[in-house]
Design an enzyme around this catalytic site. Structure first.
Site, PDB file in Angstrom:
ATOM      1  N   TYR A 136       0.832  -1.209   0.000  1.00 35.52           N
ATOM      2  CA  TYR A 136       0.000   0.000   0.000  1.00 35.52           C
ATOM      3  C   TYR A 136       0.871   1.266   0.000  1.00 35.52           C
ATOM      4  CZ  TYR A 136      -4.337  -2.650   0.799  1.00 35.52           C
ATOM      5  OH  TYR A 136      -5.416  -3.493   0.678  1.00 35.52           O
TER       6      TYR A 136
ATOM      7  N   SER B 215     -13.547  -2.054  -0.385  1.00 40.44           N
ATOM      8  CA  SER B 215     -14.269  -1.039  -1.179  1.00 40.44           C
ATOM      9  C   SER B 215     -15.790  -1.124  -0.987  1.00 40.44           C
ATOM     10  CB  SER B 215     -13.908  -1.156  -2.665  1.00 40.44           C
ATOM     11  OG  SER B 215     -12.567  -0.782  -2.880  1.00 40.44           O
ATOM     12  N   PRO B 216     -16.259  -0.985   0.260  1.00 38.07           N
ATOM     13  CA  PRO B 216     -17.706  -1.105   0.516  1.00 38.07           C
ATOM     14  C   PRO B 216     -18.531  -0.009  -0.160  1.00 38.07           C
ATOM     15  CG  PRO B 216     -16.550  -0.298   2.458  1.00 38.07           C
ATOM     16  CD  PRO B 216     -15.497  -0.712   1.497  1.00 38.07           C
ATOM     17  N   LEU B 217     -17.866   1.098  -0.543  1.00 42.38           N
ATOM     18  CA  LEU B 217     -18.571   2.163  -1.277  1.00 42.38           C
ATOM     19  C   LEU B 217     -18.096   2.193  -2.727  1.00 42.38           C
ATOM     20  CD1 LEU B 217     -18.256   5.012   1.411  1.00 42.38           C
ATOM     21  CD2 LEU B 217     -20.146   3.386   1.117  1.00 42.38           C
ATOM     22  N   ALA B 218     -17.517   1.093  -3.177  1.00 40.89           N
ATOM     23  CA  ALA B 218     -16.958   1.009  -4.534  1.00 40.89           C
ATOM     24  C   ALA B 218     -15.956   2.146  -4.775  1.00 40.89           C
ATOM     25  CB  ALA B 218     -18.083   1.017  -5.575  1.00 40.89           C
ATOM     26  N   GLY B 219     -15.144   2.387  -3.750  1.00 44.90           N
ATOM     27  CA  GLY B 219     -14.111   3.424  -3.867  1.00 44.90           C
ATOM     28  C   GLY B 219     -14.699   4.825  -3.980  1.00 44.90           C
ATOM     29  N   GLY B 220     -15.931   5.011  -3.553  1.00 40.92           N
ATOM     30  CA  GLY B 220     -16.579   6.334  -3.599  1.00 40.92           C
ATOM     31  C   GLY B 220     -17.455   6.514  -4.840  1.00 40.92           C
ATOM     32  N   LYS B 221     -17.385   5.542  -5.764  1.00 43.52           N
ATOM     33  CA  LYS B 221     -18.118   5.673  -7.047  1.00 43.52           C
ATOM     34  C   LYS B 221     -19.623   5.832  -6.856  1.00 43.52           C
ATOM     35  CE  LYS B 221     -16.583   2.020  -9.279  1.00 43.52           C
ATOM     36  NZ  LYS B 221     -15.963   1.018 -10.117  1.00 43.52           N
TER      37      LYS B 221
HETATM   38  N1  NAP Z   1      -7.731  -7.030  -0.518  1.00 44.90           N
HETATM   39  C1  NAP Z   1      -7.747  -6.238  -1.557  1.00 44.90           C
HETATM   40  O1  NAP Z   1      -7.427  -6.637  -2.692  1.00 44.90           O
HETATM   41  C2  NAP Z   1      -8.167  -4.818  -1.367  1.00 44.90           C
HETATM   42  C3  NAP Z   1      -8.387  -3.993  -2.493  1.00 44.90           C
HETATM   43  C4  NAP Z   1      -8.802  -2.670  -2.265  1.00 44.90           C
HETATM   44  C5  NAP Z   1      -8.980  -2.202  -0.955  1.00 44.90           C
HETATM   45  N2  NAP Z   1      -8.740  -3.036   0.116  1.00 44.90           N
HETATM   46  C6  NAP Z   1      -8.957  -2.571   1.509  1.00 44.90           C
HETATM   47  O2  NAP Z   1     -10.249  -2.014   1.617  1.00 44.90           O
HETATM   48  C7  NAP Z   1     -10.159  -0.708   2.181  1.00 44.90           C
HETATM   49  C8  NAP Z   1     -11.310   0.132   1.710  1.00 44.90           C
HETATM   50  O3  NAP Z   1     -11.257   0.288   0.279  1.00 44.90           O
HETATM   51  P1  NAP Z   1     -11.664   1.667  -0.366  1.00 44.90           P
HETATM   52  O4  NAP Z   1     -10.791   2.750   0.147  1.00 44.90           O
HETATM   53  O5  NAP Z   1     -11.778   1.488  -1.826  1.00 44.90           O
HETATM   54  O6  NAP Z   1     -13.118   1.842   0.327  1.00 44.90           O
HETATM   55  P2  NAP Z   1     -14.394   2.706  -0.011  1.00 44.90           P
HETATM   56  O7  NAP Z   1     -14.987   3.029   1.321  1.00 44.90           O
HETATM   57  O8  NAP Z   1     -15.217   2.006  -1.008  1.00 44.90           O
HETATM   58  O9  NAP Z   1     -13.855   4.050  -0.712  1.00 44.90           O
HETATM   59  C9  NAP Z   1     -13.209   5.028   0.028  1.00 44.90           C
HETATM   60  C10 NAP Z   1     -13.020   6.222  -0.884  1.00 44.90           C
HETATM   61  O10 NAP Z   1     -14.291   6.839  -1.101  1.00 44.90           O
HETATM   62  C11 NAP Z   1     -14.185   8.223  -0.786  1.00 44.90           C
HETATM   63  N3  NAP Z   1     -15.456   8.727  -0.288  1.00 44.90           N
HETATM   64  C12 NAP Z   1     -16.226   9.643  -0.908  1.00 44.90           C
HETATM   65  N4  NAP Z   1     -17.322   9.901  -0.197  1.00 44.90           N
HETATM   66  C13 NAP Z   1     -17.255   9.152   0.911  1.00 44.90           C
HETATM   67  C14 NAP Z   1     -18.110   9.001   2.026  1.00 44.90           C
HETATM   68  N5  NAP Z   1     -19.262   9.666   2.164  1.00 44.90           N
HETATM   69  N6  NAP Z   1     -17.758   8.119   2.976  1.00 44.90           N
HETATM   70  C15 NAP Z   1     -16.613   7.429   2.867  1.00 44.90           C
HETATM   71  N7  NAP Z   1     -15.752   7.537   1.826  1.00 44.90           N
HETATM   72  C16 NAP Z   1     -16.072   8.398   0.852  1.00 44.90           C
HETATM   73  C17 NAP Z   1     -13.073   8.293   0.258  1.00 44.90           C
HETATM   74  O11 NAP Z   1     -12.520   9.589   0.263  1.00 44.90           O
HETATM   75  P3  NAP Z   1     -12.162  10.345   1.658  1.00 44.90           P
HETATM   76  O12 NAP Z   1     -10.945   9.690   2.222  1.00 44.90           O
HETATM   77  O13 NAP Z   1     -11.919  11.751   1.204  1.00 44.90           O
HETATM   78  O14 NAP Z   1     -13.349  10.241   2.567  1.00 44.90           O
HETATM   79  C18 NAP Z   1     -12.098   7.256  -0.289  1.00 44.90           C
HETATM   80  O15 NAP Z   1     -11.315   7.816  -1.325  1.00 44.90           O
HETATM   81  C19 NAP Z   1      -8.767  -0.219   1.756  1.00 44.90           C
HETATM   82  O16 NAP Z   1      -8.278   0.817   2.577  1.00 44.90           O
HETATM   83  C20 NAP Z   1      -7.956  -1.485   1.927  1.00 44.90           C
HETATM   84  O17 NAP Z   1      -7.627  -1.645   3.293  1.00 44.90           O
HETATM   85  C21 NAP Z   1      -8.341  -4.327  -0.082  1.00 44.90           C
END
Ligand code: NAP
Length: 300
Positions: free
Chosen positions: A53, A210-216
């Site tokens: 990471y 990515s529970p929020l699909a990365g914010g998508k």
């Molecule tokens: N095992 C694997 O292959 C794998 C792959 C990917 C990820 N992961 C793990 O999963 C974790 C979560 O993934 P993710 O970061 O893609 O998760 P996510 O919660 O789907 O997306 C987070 C992103 O959405 C943005 N965002 C926009 N509006 C938001 C809101 N209202 N609430 C929260 N977030 C918002 C966040 O920006 P802000 O920071 O500005 O809020 C951040 O950039 C990673 O940190 C990692 O530990 C694992």
């Protein structure tokens, strides 16, 4: 906040804080420590990392923040991953991305992680991705060594399908306690490929990345994202909730497979939203409306 039991001696928080994007948050050591202390205060005690990471930087940044309050280590669970050899300026000899699950690579990666986190043990080590060149005997040897030496307490995988999981498990003398996969209202893949059924059959609690699909799903661009956004907005209104991220977390938390969302935001207010969803109850019909909005067609 009630903890979730994953292994014999492993309990993690029902929501995990993910540190994939930690480098982007541009926090000083003290700011990262404060964020972490606040996150723990909310009840989230488990933190998800990987060796790669932030181009191999996030583990070290977190370790440096933790070093400012050494007492925290005993209260948290560190999850990290290994196995991807990423193209990076730090490894100029690499010409492509590859996976490496040799004894030597796994053990070296864990030793690096321990140094980065400034700790003696990793609570949970995951193999990051399945590999077409995986030798399960090498993994078994590495896991046995890491367990016996006390460097890693528990083991799991990420992005494995049921067959890959079962094959690897059959070689190990340690238990695989979880599989971390992408699950969200946007990503239904694991409902369709048999993984969710496998988790239920094996009583495995999956972690959802990515529970929020990365914010998508919060800033919709495509037709599918727009459909989901409208549906989540309507249900948020029905449940009197101010933000639709809460609906996405609740949709995961309410599923019978005991899904553990990994929240990826670096903003405390947004992390708090996730924790507040632990008490939200949506109806089964509302759950299906989200599923169908994602699918794009009605159920037969
Ligand atoms: N095992 C694997 O292959 C794998 C792959 C990917 C990820 N992961 C793990 O999963 C974790 C979560 O993934 P993710 O970061 O893609 O998760 P996510 O919660 O789907 O997306 C987070 C992103 O959405 C943005 N965002 C926009 N509006 C938001 C809101 N209202 N609430 C929260 N977030 C918002 C966040 O920006 P802000 O920071 O500005 O809020 C951040 O950039 C990673 O940190 C990692 O530990 C694992």
């Amino acid at each position: 906040m009630k903890k979730i039991k994953l292994g014999e001696n492993l309990k993690i928080s029902p929501i995990v804080h993910g540190h994939w994007r930690l480098q982007d948050w541009k926090l000083s050591k003290q700011e990262l420590l404060s964020l972490t202390e606040n996150v723990i205060e909310l009840g989230i005690t488990s933190f998800d990392h990987a060796d790669i990471y932030g181009d191999y930087s996030c583990e070290k940044l977190f370790g440096e923040a933790l070093s400012l309050n050494k007492g925290l280590r005993k209260d948290i669970q560190i999850i990290t991953k290994c196995g991807i050899n990423l193209l990076s300026n730090k490894y100029p000899e690499r010409i492509i991305n590859t996976y490496d699950y040799s004894f030597e690579h796994i053990v070296t990666s864990v030793n690096n992680s321990l140094t980065n986190f400034q700790t003696d043990y990793i609570d949970l080590l995951l193999l990051h991705r399945p590999s077409p060149f995986l030798d399960p005997e090498e993994v078994a040897k590495a896991f046995s060594y890491l367990k016996q030496s006390g460097k890693v307490l528990h083991f799991g995988v990420s992005n494995f399908n049921p067959q890959e999981f079962a094959m690897l498990a059959s070689y190990l003398d340690v238990k695989l306690v979880t599989n971390q996969v992408e699950i969200s209202p946007y990503c239904l893949e694991h409902f369709e490929n048999g993984n969710i059924d496998f988790f239920l059959e094996k009583r495995l609690k999956p972690m959802a990345w990515s529970p929020l699909a990365g914010g998508k799903i919060l800033s919709p661009k495509t037709e599918k994202e727009q459909r989901l956004y409208s549906c989540l907005t309507a249900i948020a209104k029905e449940l009197n909730l101010s933000s639709i991220d809460k609906i996405a977390y609740a949709w995961l938390l309410q599923h019978p497979a005991s899904i553990i969302p990994i929240v990826g935001s670096g903003k405390l207010s947004r992390i708090k939203n996730a924790v507040e969803t632990l008490n939200i109850k949506m109806s089964t019909e509302q759950w299906y409306r989200i599923y169908i909005a994602s699918l794009g067609n009605d159920l037969p």
